[in-house]
Design a protein around this motif. Structure first.
Motif, PDB file in Angstrom:
ATOM      1  N   THR A 158       0.864  -1.204  -0.096  1.00 20.82           N
ATOM      2  CA  THR A 158       0.057   0.035   0.144  1.00 20.82           C
ATOM      3  C   THR A 158       0.881   1.190  -0.012  1.00 20.82           C
ATOM      4  O   THR A 158       1.663   1.475   0.980  1.00 20.82           O
ATOM      5  CB  THR A 158      -1.066   0.123   1.342  1.00 20.82           C
ATOM      6  OG1 THR A 158      -1.724  -1.248   1.264  1.00 20.82           O
ATOM      7  CG2 THR A 158      -1.820   1.372   1.300  1.00 20.82           C
TER       8      THR A 158
ATOM      9  N   ASP B 253       1.285   4.770   0.974  1.00 17.08           N
ATOM     10  CA  ASP B 253       0.659   5.281   2.159  1.00 17.08           C
ATOM     11  C   ASP B 253       1.097   6.697   2.509  1.00 17.08           C
ATOM     12  O   ASP B 253       1.587   6.962   3.567  1.00 17.08           O
ATOM     13  CB  ASP B 253       1.128   4.539   3.339  1.00 17.08           C
ATOM     14  CG  ASP B 253       0.234   4.640   4.757  1.00 17.08           C
ATOM     15  OD1 ASP B 253      -0.769   5.417   4.350  1.00 17.08           O
ATOM     16  OD2 ASP B 253       0.256   4.132   5.616  1.00 17.08           O
TER      17      ASP B 253
ATOM     18  N   ASN C  33      -0.926   9.977  -2.334  1.00 12.76           N
ATOM     19  CA  ASN C  33       0.038   9.097  -2.576  1.00 12.76           C
ATOM     20  C   ASN C  33       1.348   9.413  -3.743  1.00 12.76           C
ATOM     21  O   ASN C  33       1.533   8.579  -4.347  1.00 12.76           O
ATOM     22  CB  ASN C  33      -0.494   7.799  -2.877  1.00 12.76           C
ATOM     23  CG  ASN C  33      -1.530   7.506  -1.756  1.00 12.76           C
ATOM     24  OD1 ASN C  33      -1.087   7.328  -0.670  1.00 12.76           O
ATOM     25  ND2 ASN C  33      -2.635   6.915  -2.105  1.00 12.76           N
TER      26      ASN C  33
ATOM     27  N   THR D 200      -1.867  -1.243  -4.072  1.00 13.47           N
ATOM     28  CA  THR D 200      -2.905  -0.423  -4.050  1.00 13.47           C
ATOM     29  C   THR D 200      -2.265   0.990  -3.118  1.00 13.47           C
ATOM     30  O   THR D 200      -1.175   1.148  -2.764  1.00 13.47           O
ATOM     31  CB  THR D 200      -3.966  -0.978  -3.344  1.00 13.47           C
ATOM     32  OG1 THR D 200      -5.276  -0.075  -3.232  1.00 13.47           O
ATOM     33  CG2 THR D 200      -3.745  -1.134  -1.728  1.00 13.47           C
TER      34      THR D 200
ATOM     35  N   ARG E  44      -3.393   4.177  -0.479  1.00  8.82           N
ATOM     36  CA  ARG E  44      -4.147   4.364   0.899  1.00  8.82           C
ATOM     37  C   ARG E  44      -5.135   5.546   0.504  1.00  8.82           C
ATOM     38  O   ARG E  44      -4.658   6.523  -0.172  1.00  8.82           O
ATOM     39  CB  ARG E  44      -3.430   4.908   2.093  1.00  8.82           C
ATOM     40  CG  ARG E  44      -4.259   5.239   3.161  1.00  8.82           C
ATOM     41  CD  ARG E  44      -4.393   3.876   3.904  1.00  8.82           C
ATOM     42  NE  ARG E  44      -3.406   3.227   4.461  1.00  8.82           N
ATOM     43  CZ  ARG E  44      -3.324   1.953   4.673  1.00  8.82           C
ATOM     44  NH1 ARG E  44      -4.249   1.280   4.480  1.00  8.82           N
ATOM     45  NH2 ARG E  44      -2.061   1.427   5.253  1.00  8.82           N
TER      46      ARG E  44
ATOM     47  N   LEU F  35     -10.133  -3.229  -4.146  1.00 10.12           N
ATOM     48  CA  LEU F  35      -8.915  -4.179  -3.206  1.00 10.12           C
ATOM     49  C   LEU F  35      -9.504  -5.379  -3.089  1.00 10.12           C
ATOM     50  O   LEU F  35      -8.839  -6.340  -3.087  1.00 10.12           O
ATOM     51  CB  LEU F  35      -8.593  -3.325  -2.015  1.00 10.12           C
ATOM     52  CG  LEU F  35      -7.533  -3.986  -1.124  1.00 10.12           C
ATOM     53  CD1 LEU F  35      -6.287  -4.338  -2.000  1.00 10.12           C
ATOM     54  CD2 LEU F  35      -7.379  -3.219   0.214  1.00 10.12           C
TER      55      LEU F  35
END
Length: 262
Positions: free
Chosen positions: A23, A25, A31, A60, A62, A194
């Motif tokens: 992730t 973050d 991001n 992915t 956040r 997700l």
């Protein structure tokens, strides 16, 4: 490797499924990738090479607003004083650039733009929810989209890649359009990308590891020749076509916030 692998990049492995979720973050910066995140991503991919319990990866971002918005505009990237040498730190952030041949599924929510394509272009396939949008701001700010365009040209038809690269911030490709042209393989309801990407990764992780990794390597081999040719031209095109930094900054300050979603 466990949860909390870094400040800007979190890694959550599931030993039962063999899937690790990586992730980005920095939601307060959409991001965006700073130099610390560059180092963390490189370390994460290289550490995952040695973790045999992880057999598939989901990548992915956040937060709800963005998967990733590329290089952080506040990042200062030192450059050699030579026209023959240029340092692009984003070339080091992808799994393939770090010799990771485990399958990587990207789960996209919100904006994915510019330097995010370094990560999406080295993912094996994309799952997105209906909030996802894709765009490339380079031309708007007087920059050449070189590496990003080369990577995206491997993932969708030429016309779609060209339109995305050339229209800059005036347009964003919707998740629906991305699904229609094959950039996105599965479209989900908001907030479900997700979950869907992790479910797909778990299926893959359940298959014999050698066969899966060999298939990932074979698929990437099909891209390598064209990527190598494009990358060879990229530094020269960037050096020739990019405006000086102060002019780029002026265009960024004067940018129009409106855009067309297609």
């Amino acid at each position: 490797m466990g949860p909390g692998a870094g400040v800007n990049v979190q890694v959550s492995p599931d030993k039962d499924t063999g899937v690790a979720v990586v992730t980005l973050d920095r939601p307060e910066r959409l991001n965006a990738i700073d130099l610390a995140m560059v180092d963390e991503l490189r370390d994460v991919w290289r550490e995952l090479r040695f973790d045999d319990a992880v057999r598939a990866v989901v990548l992915t971002g956040r937060g709800e607003r963005a998967f990733c918005t590329g290089i952080d505009r506040d990042a200062v990237v030192p450059q050699p004083g030579s026209p023959y040498m240029a340092d692009d730190p984003l070339l080091r952030i992808g799994p393939k650039a770090n010799d990771l041949w485990k399958p990587v599924v990207a789960a996209v929510r919100g904006m994915a733009c510019g330097g995010a394509f370094y990560l999406l272009g080295e993912s094996d396939f994309l799952v997105a929810d209906t909030t996802a949008t894709f765009f490339d701001p380079h031309t708007t700010y007087g920059m050449v989209s070189a590496y990003e365009a080369v990577l995206m040209a491997q993932m969708m038809p030429h016309g779609e890649t060209a339109r995305t690269a050339l229209m800059g911030t005036a347009e964003r490709m919707s998740a629906r359009r991305a699904h229609e042209v094959g950039l996105v393989t599965e479209l989900t309801e908001p907030g479900q990308a997700l979950t869907a990407a992790t479910a797909a990764a778990a299926v893959i992780a359940g298959y014999p590891t050698e066969a899966v990794q060999g298939t990932v390597r074979a698929l990437w081999a099909a891209k390598e020749a064209s990527l190598a040719q494009g990358y060879a031209q990229a530094p020269h095109l960037v050096a020739l076509g990019n405006l000086p930094g102060e002019r780029q900054a002026g265009l960024f300050r004067a940018r129009q916030r409106e855009f067309r979603l297609r």
